[in-house]
Design a protein around this motif. Structure first.
Motif: not given
Length: 203
Positions: A23-26, A43-46, A51-61
């Motif tokens: 998903c990259g930066n979401g 889902l993102e490996i980087d 961190t950017q996804c979490l900062s944007a309020g996204l559910n990321v693993i």
């Protein structure tokens, strides 16, 4: 936002559950949440992208797609999406089948190696094409399974994957490359479903 991602968003029903692989930066998930009211995960490996996804309020693993999708149940998402990542995984066909198991529909995009500018580059310069769609030199490229539109559709036909919708765009993502897509489509966008699921649903 990239126009190909806008095009994908038009294929998503409002209120759907979405899994975005790589998903990259979401960017896409954020757009889908805002414009299509979807819920779901990326889902993102980087780690920086996570961190950017979490900062944007996204559910990321944080997840390596080469590990498959074994932690997800069958049909747990309405759509599983993967943009510009299929060609970089070790076993793309295995991952496509996993996506079709986990999602009711699958959307994938990839650069078409048969695009006319890439062909000319190989013929006249004898070197691997570089473009905005394929920006890496051969020794730095993460792409290990580049393919053409024709290659991809042959693999789908041979492995029980139904192409339900497709679009072809250039890198500026101007749509309308309908004629001779294997020549003129720089970026291929496919919506897919499992033939077995379609047969079961219509039985």
């Amino acid at each position: 936002m990239r126009p190909d991602l806008k095009l994908i968003s038009h294929w998503i029903d409002p209120g759907s559950r979405v899994l975005d692989l790589g998903c990259g930066n979401g960017m896409l998930l954020t757009h889908l949440q805002q414009q299509r009211q979807v819920s779901g995960y990326g889902l993102e490996i980087d780690p920086e992208n996570c961190t950017q996804c979490l900062s944007a309020g996204l559910n990321v693993i944080q997840w390596d797609l080469n590990e498959g999708l074994g932690d997800f149940d069958n049909d747990s998402f309405d759509y599983v999406i993967m943009t510009h990542t299929l060609q970089a995984v070790k076993k793309p066909l295995n991952l496509l089948n996993e996506m079709l198991r986990v999602g009711k529909q699958v959307i994938v995009t990839f650069p078409n190696l048969a695009f006319w500018q890439f062909r000319l580059k190989l013929i006249f310069s004898g070197t691997m094409p570089l473009s905005r769609a394929l920006p890496h030199t051969w020794y730095e490229s993460p792409n290990i399974h580049l393919c053409t539109v024709k290659d991809f559709e042959t693999a789908c036909r041979d492995h029980g994957i139904q192409v339900t919708q497709r679009a072809f765009v250039d890198y500026t993502h101007q749509a309308g490359k309908r004629l001779f897509p294997n020549w003129f489509g720089e970026i291929a966008i496919y919506r897919l479903a499992s033939r077995n699921k379609i047969a079961t649903a219509t039985a």
